[in-house]
Enzyme design. Structure first.
Site, PDB file in Angstrom:
ATOM      1  N   LEU A 190       0.823  -1.204   0.000  1.00  0.00           N
ATOM      2  CA  LEU A 190       0.000   0.000   0.000  1.00  0.00           C
ATOM      3  C   LEU A 190       0.863   1.263   0.000  1.00  0.00           C
ATOM      4  O   LEU A 190       0.469   2.277  -0.573  1.00  0.00           O
ATOM      5  CB  LEU A 190      -0.928   0.016   1.218  1.00  0.00           C
ATOM      6  CG  LEU A 190      -2.252  -0.731   1.093  1.00  0.00           C
ATOM      7  CD1 LEU A 190      -2.043  -2.217   0.900  1.00  0.00           C
ATOM      8  CD2 LEU A 190      -3.131  -0.474   2.315  1.00  0.00           C
ATOM      9  N   GLU A 231       2.053   6.148   6.860  1.00  0.00           N
ATOM     10  CA  GLU A 231       3.376   6.339   6.259  1.00  0.00           C
ATOM     11  C   GLU A 231       4.010   7.662   6.681  1.00  0.00           C
ATOM     12  O   GLU A 231       5.229   7.727   6.906  1.00  0.00           O
ATOM     13  CB  GLU A 231       3.292   6.244   4.743  1.00  0.00           C
ATOM     14  CG  GLU A 231       2.794   4.904   4.212  1.00  0.00           C
ATOM     15  CD  GLU A 231       3.613   3.708   4.676  1.00  0.00           C
ATOM     16  OE1 GLU A 231       4.765   3.898   5.106  1.00  0.00           O
ATOM     17  OE2 GLU A 231       3.087   2.583   4.606  1.00  0.00           O
ATOM     18  N   THR A 255       2.621   3.331  24.484  1.00  0.00           N
ATOM     19  CA  THR A 255       1.866   2.415  23.633  1.00  0.00           C
ATOM     20  C   THR A 255       1.998   1.002  24.199  1.00  0.00           C
ATOM     21  O   THR A 255       3.104   0.532  24.442  1.00  0.00           O
ATOM     22  CB  THR A 255       2.380   2.439  22.181  1.00  0.00           C
ATOM     23  OG1 THR A 255       3.790   2.205  22.165  1.00  0.00           O
ATOM     24  CG2 THR A 255       2.085   3.784  21.525  1.00  0.00           C
TER      25      THR A 255
END
Length: 320
Positions: A190, A231, A255
């Site tokens: 992608l 990205e 995270t």
């Protein structure tokens, strides 16, 4: 939440060693049509071609961690508000690949919403992370569009699209501008990005034209512009949420540790198999979930991104 306690040697190893588990998972993802980002694979190829890149990235990581340690989630950037000029380079063989100005603008709009927490789905952030869900506070403005017809059916991930001599388009002012290339990548990829520290001649982000901006139902589940958000996160020095290793380290303290890439639209809570028991943040932009399933950055990711724009950072000249 994890702590970031990495020596210089450990950081150097992180950037210079390929993870076999991740490579296997990515190949499986390609076979089933799931999200694939080639940023890590491209980085490994660049590290092999240029041994000094690992040293530069290690220096950038040392700078980043030192800068983060002096900041909190309410820090102010040295040069105030960051507005990043963006040049779009469109390489097309067919009319469909020659994406419209409106589709290009839709990608800029998505980036602005996602990086300022004004995306409509930001309100879906689970309560357990509502206190760390971030407004990154960085915005983007379209600075120009370059278009070029080509006979190539796909460009791959060796940066040919970034070189006029190879039939592509050279980046425009890469030290002060974010360059995005829209083209057919091939191989189920992608998109991919270059991390800070790489060559200016190949700096920027590549997004397959089929998934660029609001690309329509035919490109679902990757039609909401989140490939661009993911990205650009890499371009701003974010790693994949699972650290490209099993229960790995993405170099961000707030995270939760993830076992590996997550796909589709996982139901919350998604309990991790990494111990101690906790929920994985599958809705983070740096996972591999569908566009509709990713909608947040954290304060730790915000600090990591912003550090590269501060004085002495690898992208300090951008947005000045």
């Amino acid at each position: 939440m994890k702590k970031i306690l990495l020596s210089a040697a450990a950081v150097l190893m992180l950037f210079s060693c390929q993870n076999e588990t991740t490579e296997t998972n990515d190949l499986a993802a390609s076979a089933t049509g799931r999200r694939m980002c080639a940023a890590q694979d491209v980085l490994e190829a660049q590290l092999e071609a240029d041994p000094t890149l690992a040293i530069r990235m290690n220096e950038i990581e040392t700078f980043t961690q030192a800068r983060i340690s002096r900041l909190n989630s309410n820090f102010k950037l040295v040069n105030g508000k960051i507005v990043i000029p963006v040049v779009i380079n469109v390489l097309y063989r067919t009319a469909t690949e020659n994406i419209s100005d409106a589709q290009i603008q839709s990608q800029i709009d998505v980036l602005n919403k996602d990086f300022t927490a004004t995306n409509a789905d930001f309100g879906s952030v689970p309560a357990e992370w509502s206190g760390i869900a971030a407004n990154v506070g960085i915005t983007f403005e379209l600075a120009g569009i370059n278009r070029k017809a080509t006979t190539k059916t796909s460009w791959g991930t060796r940066d040919a699209m970034k070189s006029t001599k190879k039939g592509g388009l050279d980046p425009t002012s890469p030290s002060t501008t974010l360059n995005l290339w829209a083209c057919t990548i091939g191989g189920g990829i992608l998109g991919y990005a270059q991390f800070p520290g790489g060559s200016s001649s190949t700096d920027g982000v590549v997004i397959d034209s089929k998934y660029f901006g609001l690309s329509g139902a035919g490109s679902a589940p990757y039609n909401l512009g989140r490939t661009g958000t993911h990205e650009v996160g890499h371009w701003m020095n974010l790693r994949h949420i699972w650290g490209d290793a099993s229960c790995g380290n993405d170099l961000v303290a707030d995270t939760p540790v993830a076992k590996t890439a997550n796909y589709g639209d996982p139901a919350y809570p998604f309990v991790s198999t990494c111990l101690p028991v906790h929920n994985e943040m599958t809705m983070n932009y740096m996972d591999y979930t569908d566009d509709r399933a990713m909608y947040m950055f954290t304060n730790g990711q915000k600090a990591r991104m912003a550090a590269i724009f501060t004085s002495g950072g690898p992208r300090a000249a951008i947005g000045q």
